[in-house]
Structure formats: C-alpha cells, structure tokens
Motif scaffolding. Structure first.
Motif, short mmCIF file in Angstrom:
data_model
loop_
_atom_site.label_atom_id
_atom_site.label_comp_id
_atom_site.label_asym_id
_atom_site.label_seq_id
_atom_site.Cartn_x
_atom_site.Cartn_y
_atom_site.Cartn_z
N ILE A 187 0.84 -1.20 0.00
CA ILE A 187 0.00 0.00 0.00
C ILE A 187 0.87 1.25 0.00
O ILE A 187 0.61 2.22 -0.73
N ARG A 188 1.92 1.25 0.80
CA ARG A 188 2.82 2.40 0.85
C ARG A 188 3.50 2.62 -0.50
O ARG A 188 3.64 3.75 -0.98
N GLU A 189 3.90 1.54 -1.14
CA GLU A 189 4.53 1.64 -2.45
C GLU A 189 3.57 2.19 -3.50
O GLU A 189 3.94 3.02 -4.33
N ILE A 190 2.31 1.74 -3.44
CA ILE A 190 1.29 2.24 -4.38
C ILE A 190 1.09 3.75 -4.19
O ILE A 190 1.04 4.51 -5.15
N LYS A 191 0.99 4.17 -2.93
CA LYS A 191 0.76 5.58 -2.64
C LYS A 191 1.94 6.45 -3.08
O LYS A 191 1.75 7.56 -3.61
N GLU A 192 3.15 5.95 -2.86
CA GLU A 192 4.33 6.76 -3.13
C GLU A 192 4.74 6.77 -4.59
O GLU A 192 5.32 7.74 -5.08
N LYS A 193 4.42 5.70 -5.32
CA LYS A 193 4.89 5.59 -6.70
C LYS A 193 3.75 5.53 -7.72
O LYS A 193 3.63 6.39 -8.58
N LEU A 194 2.90 4.52 -7.60
CA LEU A 194 1.87 4.30 -8.62
C LEU A 194 0.83 5.40 -8.66
O LEU A 194 0.34 5.78 -9.73
N ALA A 195 0.49 5.95 -7.50
CA ALA A 195 -0.55 6.99 -7.45
C ALA A 195 -0.15 8.23 -8.24
O ALA A 195 -1.01 8.97 -8.72
N ARG A 196 1.15 8.45 -8.40
CA ARG A 196 1.62 9.62 -9.16
C ARG A 196 1.21 9.55 -10.63
O ARG A 196 1.15 10.57 -11.31
N GLU A 197 0.94 8.34 -11.11
CA GLU A 197 0.58 8.17 -12.51
C GLU A 197 -0.91 8.41 -12.77
O GLU A 197 -1.35 8.43 -13.91
N THR A 198 -1.68 8.61 -11.69
CA THR A 198 -3.11 8.85 -11.83
C THR A 198 -3.40 10.34 -11.76
O THR A 198 -2.51 11.16 -11.53
N ASP A 199 -4.69 10.67 -11.92
CA ASP A 199 -5.14 12.06 -11.77
C ASP A 199 -5.83 12.27 -10.43
O ASP A 199 -6.50 13.29 -10.23
N LEU A 200 -5.69 11.35 -9.52
CA LEU A 200 -6.29 11.46 -8.20
C LEU A 200 -5.64 12.59 -7.41
O LEU A 200 -4.45 12.86 -7.61
#
Length: 253
Positions: free
Chosen positions: A25-38
């Motif tokens: 979850i931490r990895e998703i928030k720190e890296k993958l979430a940057r690729e979204t428009d959220l």
C-alpha cells in the motif's frame, strides 16, 4: 449513464487494503498513485482521467487505467473513446466494442460516488449519489490494452457497465431524450469476485449477466449540488459534493 464521478485515493485503494500488505500500500501511494489524476472531487469521463482499476488478472493490486475503453481493433482512440465511457450491460456480450472485454477483461472501479443530472423545466440539476453506509461504490467495468500504432505506446483503458435505473435513479435521471433511466452497475462487496471469474462457457456468462441489476435504492442517498457544467461549474474541488439548493426540486433522497 455514468459520466461524472468522485474518487479519492483512499477509496480507490480499499480493495487493495483487504490483504493487509502495508508495504504494498505504501509503495502504491508513493509511486503508482503519481501516474493517476487522483484526487478526483468531480471529473467527467470526457476528460479521460487516469484512475485505478482492479482487473481479473490483478484482482487485489490496482492498475492505472484511462476512462474510455479503446478496443484492440481501433485505429485511433479519439474516434471511439468518447463513445465507450459506458457499456450497456444488456449488450456487452454482443456489441463489437465490448464483447471481447466482457468475456476476458473485466474490472472493478472503486469510487466515492457519482453525479447525475435531473431535468427540471429548462434547467439541468446535478445530484451527487453515494452509498448510505459511506462504503466505496464498487463499479463493474470492462478494460482493454490498446497499442498506439504510430508510437507503440500501450494504453490501458476502461468502461463502466450500466443497467436499468432503480426507482430513485428513475426520478433523478429523467432525461426525455433517453429511452429510460440508467445507472452504473454497483457490485455488493460479497459479489465483487464473481464479476472477475474466468469465463469458460455459457453458464459463466449467465453468472455475470445475473450481476447486471440495479443496486437497491434503500442503500443509496442523493442530494443536489452546484453546477458541474458551464461557466459556473465548480470544477475538481472538494466543494463539488456540497449541498446546493435549487428552487422547486426535491433536494435529497
């Protein structure tokens, strides 16, 4: 129809959080979430936002995907993805744009709520619709990977499946130009995984078709909000879901 939604990062990650993997979850928030428009307080599908989806291939780990499904045979995404924001549940296994994804590429999109417009005289009144229990709305979706012919870029895209509207949605979604009220297919938590099953035969297709029903209005709530279109539109701001009063219309359901 479902062309306008609200989706926050924490909500979009609820399904991933079920396995309790804090590192992931931490990895998703720190890296993958940057690729979204959220975060998305209000966004229209016609803006083709990048969001998280959960696919049948990765049921509990989110994939970044762009709203507006582009089928593999499309030569240009611009010619089709405004037409594939929604997929009519009754025809997903027949329509050329969706049938391959309906069989092999289904997904879940978790959102906080969605917006729908009510026609009142010459006015179009927006409502914000969510679950009464405040849980994420898990939408049934279709997805596909499409390769840009000129650049070779691979684009992951999705569509939201719709069904006949329940009584509440029939009152809100009263557009006289449409054949009948619609609403997105909302999956109860205990049935989410059924939407992601492997399709081997007609019996499996029947299992999926049985999920394409209206969510009970007893579990939903709605209230009027400020304008989402035109020069007075609120835009992608936290205030998008705030209650707004209009004269002569039912303000809450």
């Amino acid at each position: 129809m479902c062309y306008d939604v609200q989706a926050q990062l924490e909500t979009q990650l609820k399904r991933a959080m079920r396995d309790g993997d804090e590192h992931a979850i931490r990895e998703i928030k720190e890296k993958l979430a940057r690729e979204t428009d959220l975060p998305l307080f209000h966004v229209s599908g016609f803006q083709h936002p990048k969001m998280f989806i959960y696919t049948n291939e990765n049921p509990y780990y989110p994939t970044v995907s762009q709203w507006g499904l582009v089928p593999s045979w499309a030569r240009d995404k611009k010619d089709i993805w405004n037409k594939t924001l929604n997929a009519r549940g009754e025809t997903i296994f027949d329509k050329n744009s969706f049938k391959k994804s309906a069989k092999d590429k289904r997904c879940i999109i978790q959102i906080d709520g969605f917006y729908e417009h009510h026609h009142h005289g010459k006015e179009s009144i927006p409502y914000y619709i969510s679950r009464k229990d405040k849980k994420p709305i898990s939408l049934a979706g279709l997805w596909n990977e499409w390769t840009e012919p000129e650049t070779g870029e691979v684009l992951n895209t999705f569509s939201i499946v719709t069904t006949e509207g329940n009584h509440m949605m029939a009152e809100i979604h009263n557009n006289p130009k449409l054949t009948g009220p619609r609403m997105p297919v909302i999956l109860p938590e205990e049935l989410e995984n059924k939407w992601l099953i492997e399709v081997k035969d007609e019996l499996d297709i029947k299992v999926l078709e049985d999920l394409l029903i209206p969510f009970p209005e007893s579990g939903m709530q709605a209230h009027t909000v400020g304008k989402l279109r035109g020069k007075h539109a609120i835009g992608n701001q936290p205030e998008a879901t705030d209650y707004f009063e209009y004269e002569g219309v039912k303000e809450e359901y």
